[in-house]
Design a protein around this motif. Structure first.
Motif, short mmCIF file in Angstrom:
data_model
loop_
_atom_site.label_atom_id
_atom_site.label_comp_id
_atom_site.label_asym_id
_atom_site.label_seq_id
_atom_site.Cartn_x
_atom_site.Cartn_y
_atom_site.Cartn_z
N ARG A 423 28.37 52.67 28.22
CA ARG A 423 28.91 52.23 29.50
C ARG A 423 28.47 52.03 30.71
NH1 ARG A 423 29.42 49.32 33.12
NH2 ARG A 423 30.79 48.47 34.00
N VAL A 560 36.64 33.35 49.46
CA VAL A 560 37.53 33.53 49.41
C VAL A 560 38.14 35.07 49.73
CG1 VAL A 560 37.87 34.13 46.62
CG2 VAL A 560 36.36 32.98 46.60
N LEU A 565 42.18 36.59 45.84
CA LEU A 565 42.01 37.09 44.68
C LEU A 565 43.25 38.08 44.41
CD1 LEU A 565 39.47 39.22 46.14
CD2 LEU A 565 39.12 37.25 44.74
N ALA A 567 47.09 37.23 41.73
CA ALA A 567 47.68 36.22 41.61
C ALA A 567 49.06 35.69 41.69
CB ALA A 567 47.50 36.49 40.17
N ARG B 4 50.71 44.51 38.99
CA ARG B 4 51.85 43.36 39.84
C ARG B 4 51.67 42.36 39.24
NH1 ARG B 4 51.56 41.67 45.97
NH2 ARG B 4 50.32 40.43 44.88
N PRO B 6 51.71 38.16 38.15
CA PRO B 6 51.54 37.49 38.76
C PRO B 6 52.29 35.95 38.32
CG PRO B 6 50.02 37.35 36.56
CD PRO B 6 50.88 38.54 36.42
N GLU B 306 44.44 40.08 33.98
CA GLU B 306 44.98 40.66 35.29
C GLU B 306 45.01 41.79 35.69
OE1 GLU B 306 46.01 37.93 36.90
OE2 GLU B 306 46.45 39.18 38.20
N GLN B 310 43.48 43.35 38.88
CA GLN B 310 44.34 44.26 39.89
C GLN B 310 44.27 45.16 40.13
OE1 GLN B 310 48.44 43.93 39.30
NE2 GLN B 310 48.38 41.56 38.74
N LEU B 313 40.20 45.87 42.19
CA LEU B 313 40.58 44.74 43.37
C LEU B 313 41.57 45.93 44.16
CD1 LEU B 313 40.23 42.29 44.44
CD2 LEU B 313 42.68 41.68 43.52
N LEU B 342 34.39 40.10 41.72
CA LEU B 342 35.74 40.02 42.09
C LEU B 342 36.17 38.25 42.50
CD1 LEU B 342 36.69 42.61 44.35
CD2 LEU B 342 36.88 43.09 42.02
N ALA B 343 35.22 37.86 42.73
CA ALA B 343 35.53 36.08 43.00
C ALA B 343 35.30 35.57 41.42
CB ALA B 343 35.23 35.74 44.11
N ARG B 346 38.46 36.73 39.26
CA ARG B 346 39.89 35.94 39.33
C ARG B 346 39.66 34.83 38.94
NH1 ARG B 346 44.48 36.55 38.76
NH2 ARG B 346 44.84 38.08 40.23
N VAL B 401 35.31 47.78 35.28
CA VAL B 401 35.19 49.07 35.36
C VAL B 401 33.79 49.09 36.47
CG1 VAL B 401 33.10 50.79 33.80
CG2 VAL B 401 35.07 50.09 32.50
#
Lengths: 567, 567
Positions: A423, A560, A565, A567, B4, B6, B306, B310, B313, B342-343, B346, B401
């Motif tokens: 990784r 976007v 991004l 939720a 958080r 979703p 998810e 997050q 993000l 990221l897009a 999501r 990661v």
């Protein structure tokens, strides 16, 4: 489960896929005869299989640790490292005038692959030393060369590379480390560096740090950075390790993988250093070193992928489960879906190895002939090899776990370690995103000349193969044509639109190169057609989707918003 | 960095993508009013964010351990589990007659997703209990139901599922555990089981094992297997935990991830058990339980994805590095390649969630109406949801990661834990390869009826969208058409040829369903068009390559011999 060095495939790729004979046909590398090449690969293979591979799990279970400010290596690493050093493997590609063997990068890279397949954590140590040797060969003063190169080449001392700071990762230019002239030709180096691989070690008598820092008159940004040699022990008049320098390991990181390799936070406090190269030209020197290091990381990716594949293969051949299409109570390798995974893994490893070695050949030809087109090709292929081979390592290690089923999730099985170790590869020596941006930015600033030349070559090869392997040749030709159109589309874009498609474009290019490599292999040896068919019929089609993504541009991504991004 | 729940996206998908209103329009589920749905999601979301999420890292750092034969849970898990049990969350979908809430699976699955996003290791405990409740509801005698269901539903006791033996993983039929009648209606159960999640626990007063074993007159293979309830403590006359049963935890596995969850080797030695369902019909009972458990694992995949997203993000929004196209010294989220990651993450999480919830709606409709076509749809979508959502979890955690750069490899950052935890999901409850074989085998034994009905529905939706979103609708329609042709090609094949393309076909189907979900979302809310565009323009094109692979058949894989797989 033991690692078996893939000497057969490496030899085959050198001889039949990447044109290694061109390299050994040059005056510079004529010493690397077929017999020597064979002997080197066999000997290195033995070292890797017999001495280094058994250390892999040991290093994972007994991480390098910090004791009283000194790094203590995992059990057995000292013997493994000694075998590497005494075999002369550190200096394989180093110049003979300072004790190196002067062998081609293509051969040295093959050994890098095998060593990292055997024990990635330990391989990092000679790897970084090799990078330092190269930097000194190109940029060091004669005095520095005379003092350091023999010790580094013999493996008596080792090297590190100190770039990253807590607030300056990819953006090296924002670094804060300082260098102040001492008035005696040396400099006082101060600052903190992070992610320093093998930043200290009990395996050598001195650790030599190449450190990026800013001189008092250095401008902000990358153009004000200089490079310094900062050894752990200051060499005395006889060149032996003397007084302790003012630097220390603050702490070691607790990492997902490569536990055997210490990743250090380093603190320099008015440490004594010597300038390497011109003032303010440190980044150029560092890039010399990093470019080849990137290719070495590609080889690490191939090595870990090979090891993960061998591990999965051994399990799948031994694990009996249910009635297969081939036999009652058969090994799981006889199930179509397991076979699909293993065949795809082997096809990918072969292609990745060929891509890395074709880049190595371009480097060797560039060095041996000085020809700008070889050098440009090497520069173009380097980010592709780095990103593709390291992503392949993660993908193959992931599949390797899957082949093991539930056992893959149990650490004792060993499959998971490859996934954890691999990784880091898409991250260090420049993240794969940076590689992709380098490819579509700097490496295509030539208007796509190198890219088109490579595509032409793929298509010429496909034309020549058409009579013997019509369907495979047709597929490769068509993929190359789509890549040509994609390249033209990309060249017509603004830079940030290119960046938005950079990773997809890089992958599409690698897919086509992989198809080319397998087509060559099938032509050279009919026994390799089955695997070529797996690559070209089952995996190559992905290029279409990748090129579609590459053409999309950046606007859609910036549309976007932050709210989209969440939720 | 905190998780958080979703709730917004789940609510949106229920209302605008998967037709949850149909479910609450049935007599059976009419109690799940919009207000109740909102209240449940909000309350569960709060539990997950505030109580469970903080336990995630704790469980990773302080694995469940075995002390004097008893499992000791990580610190804080007791409080977390109590909050789950006392909130009534274990019995959400259980029937009201035994203390359950009788809510739709679509709602219960949404809560599963949030709990696993918050703390996967702990979520496994109520998850397995829920599976056991379901098995007892369908197959248990009235006496067993009356005794066990109230305690399981309240969370006072917990359940496990004992299938796997050292030599019988996927091939359950070869198991060796035995059940001998005691003459008093009970049975003496003996054998060893492995990979038993939460096989013991200090969080409950009794652990109830459902164990597969063979009766003396059981034929070899799956048709001779029966299912037994084997509690850790034998219930006394009052139904309270009494005498210790003859079973024990031999050891715990040392795993890549979900450290907080004990994975046990269990030994049964003439342990007392009660038959569940008919003799020799244990596999059917187990499949009832496993089918919905598979969907729950899909939800776990969405949850971990998810959470990983997050995490990435938050890092990307906070980490400043270099000059971005949007600002000097901007956050890395402003770089095109980071935004791309990221897009895409999501867009994938949204699609995976929609696929899992559409399967849940089909289950609910099947239960509420008894209509065979809903049941068939649920059966068809289950392997797609399980395999796709869990592969998505691994892919998104991997990208998470990568977004962190070097920090992603450092365990303290937390990004790596998602990667490690997620890795079990494509393996347990039937490997993803098994899911794919189930899809193209059993689930297409209807001649593709369900598949074609789903494809028709995608195309009808695309037709309706054509006037408002012509390009996106056109892409989705064309992808569905390619899927139709691919389906026809697959149906014309022998079973093993289908198996060779099963995984690729499953992925292609999921890609099309993901495109459909995003198209619906964009139609319902123009603000969601940008993300739909990322999915449909950048990711959906992959379906073409996948369908090409699906059509290849098995011959090419079996042509790759053992020698070709070695290096």
């Amino acid at each position: 489960m033991t690692y078996r060095a893939p000497v057969r495939d490496i030899r085959f790729i050198l001889d039949h896929v990447v044109g290694y004979a061109q390299v050994t046909g040059t005056a510079r590398f004529q010493g690397a005869t077929p017999d020597l090449t064979e002997a080197i690969l066999t000997e290195a293979g033995r070292l890797c299989s017999d001495v280094l591979a058994p250390l892999n799990r040991v290093g994972d279970l007994h991480p390098a640790r910090l004791e009283n400010g000194v790094v203590v290596s995992p059990p057995g690493f000292a013997e493994g490292y000694r075998a590497i050093a005494e075999g002369g493997w550190v200096g394989m590609a180093a110049r003979p005038e300072h004790g190196g063997m002067g062998l081609p990068i293509a051969l040295a890279l093959s050994v890098d692959e095998m060593m990292s397949g055997a024990c990635l954590a330990l391989h990092l140590k000679p790897l970084l030393t090799k990078g330092q040797i190269e930097a000194l060969e190109h940029h060091g003063s004669d005095a520095l060369k005379a003092l350091y190169l023999p010790k580094l080449t013999s493996g008596e001392w080792s090297g590190t590379m100190n770039l990253t700071e807590p607030h300056a990762g990819t953006d090296v230019g924002s670094l804060r480390s300082k260098a102040v002239p001492n008035g005696d030709g040396t400099y006082a180096i101060s600052g903190q560096k992070i992610f320093i691989t093998w930043g200290d070690s009990d395996l050598v008598s001195n650790v030599c740090h190449l450190v990026l820092a800013r001189l008092p008159d250095g401008v902000p940004g990358t153009k004000g950075i200089s490079l310094f040699m900062v050894p752990k022990f200051l060499p005395d008049a006889a060149g032996n390790p003397g007084r302790r320098n003012s630097l220390r390991v603050v702490s070691l990181e607790h990492k997902l993988g490569i536990h055997g390799s210490p990743t250090c936070v380093m603190q320099f406090e008015d440490a004594t250093g010597w300038l390497v190269g011109e003032p303010h030209r440190g980044m150029a020197a560092m890039f010399t070193m990093m470019n080849n290091a990137r290719l070495s990381v590609a080889a690490q990716g191939v090595g870990v992928a090979e090891a993960a594949l061998q591990h999965a293969l051994a399990y799948a051949a031994g694990r009996r489960q249910g009635v297969t299409p081939l036999s009652r109570d058969g090994a799981i390798i006889e199930h179509a879906d397991v076979r699909r995974m293993l065949a795809a893994m082997r096809a990918e490893v072969f292609a990745a190895r060929a891509i890395a070695l074709s880049c190595a050949v371009a480097i060797d030809m560039g060095q041996a002939t000085g020809a700008a087109d070889w050098q440009a090709r090497a520069a173009f292929l380097t980010p592709i090899a780095k990103a593709w081979c390291t992503d392949t390592a993660c993908a193959v290690a992931h599949q390797g776990v899957q082949v093991h089923g539930g056992m893959g999730f149990i650490e004792e099985t060993g499959a998971a370690q490859f996934l954890r170790d691999a990784r880091i590869l898409p991250i260090y020596e420049g993240t794969n995103g940076i590689q992709a941006m380098d490819l579509v930015g700097r490496k295509m600033a030539d208007g796509g000349e190198v890219a088109f030349r490579l595509i032409d070559e793929v298509q010429r090869g496909a034309e020549a193969a058409r009579s013997r392997l019509p369907d495979l040749a047709g597929d490769v030709w068509a993929a190359a044509e789509a890549l040509r159109e994609g390249t033209e589309a990309l060249l017509a874009m603004d830079l940030n639109d290119r960046f938005a498609g950079a990773m997809a474009y890089l992958r599409a290019f690698a897919r086509v190169l992989g198809g080319q490599a397998h087509l060559k292999a099938a032509l050279a040896d009919g026994g390799r057609e089955a695997l070529a068919r797996v690559m070209i019929r089952r995996l190559l089609p992905e290029h279409g989707a990748l090129l579609a993504e590459a053409r999309e541009g950046a606007a859609g991504l910036y549309a976007v918003g932050a709210d989209d991004l969440a939720a």
